[in-house]
Design a protein around this motif. Sequence first.
Motif, short mmCIF file in Angstrom:
data_model
loop_
_atom_site.label_atom_id
_atom_site.label_comp_id
_atom_site.label_asym_id
_atom_site.label_seq_id
_atom_site.Cartn_x
_atom_site.Cartn_y
_atom_site.Cartn_z
N LYS A 20 0.85 -1.19 0.00
CA LYS A 20 0.00 0.00 0.00
C LYS A 20 0.88 1.24 0.00
CE LYS A 20 -2.41 1.20 3.77
NZ LYS A 20 -3.47 1.31 4.78
N TYR A 22 0.13 4.84 1.21
CA TYR A 22 -0.84 5.69 1.90
C TYR A 22 -0.40 7.15 1.77
CZ TYR A 22 -3.57 7.75 5.69
OH TYR A 22 -4.41 8.54 6.42
N ASP A 84 -3.56 4.71 -1.71
CA ASP A 84 -4.70 5.02 -0.85
C ASP A 84 -4.54 6.48 -0.43
OD1 ASP A 84 -6.83 4.84 0.92
OD2 ASP A 84 -5.67 3.84 2.48
N HIS A 86 -5.79 10.34 0.68
CA HIS A 86 -6.81 10.98 1.51
C HIS A 86 -6.61 12.48 1.55
CE1 HIS A 86 -8.16 7.14 3.21
NE2 HIS A 86 -6.91 6.77 2.98
#
Length: 169
Positions: A20, A22, A84, A86
């Motif tokens: 991942k 992030y 991912d 945000h």
Amino acid sequence: MGLLEEIHAERTPNLDQVTKIYIETGPVAFSSAGIQKPELGVEGKFSLWFLAALALAEGKVSLDKFTDQKVQDPGLQKLLSKVDAHLVRERKFGALVQVHLADGQKIEKSREHPKGSPENPLSFEEIEDKFSSTAAPHLSEKRAQGLIEQVRGLDQIMDASALARSLSS
């Protein structure tokens, strides 16, 4: 150099081990690069997901890499699917990135002010590299290097007309 480019330079993680990527970033970066699944090269410029995958995979994001072929590269698409991202408004212009690896390691970097901002300026060498890669399709290497040398000595000249002539020719 962006945070993921720095991770690439320092660690060059095995991309098959990345589970991942992030990312937390503020509203400007998130909204200006909000294309989650780019299909064309030009869309890659505006995709935080693609930019992250490209930076980690190749260690350098430059204009010549925004091609349809590069955006559709299966290896980059696989890595892109692991991003991912945000929006964290409190980050403002800053960012946090974490690269999670299959063995449980987590590589993390953050920056309050983006590289190239007044609070975190580029070095002359970084500006030179950026200019060279941007000018390459339009100027010969010799001419680009000549302009760089003129700018490097800008504080030593009394008459900027030579630089103006070089820029206009």
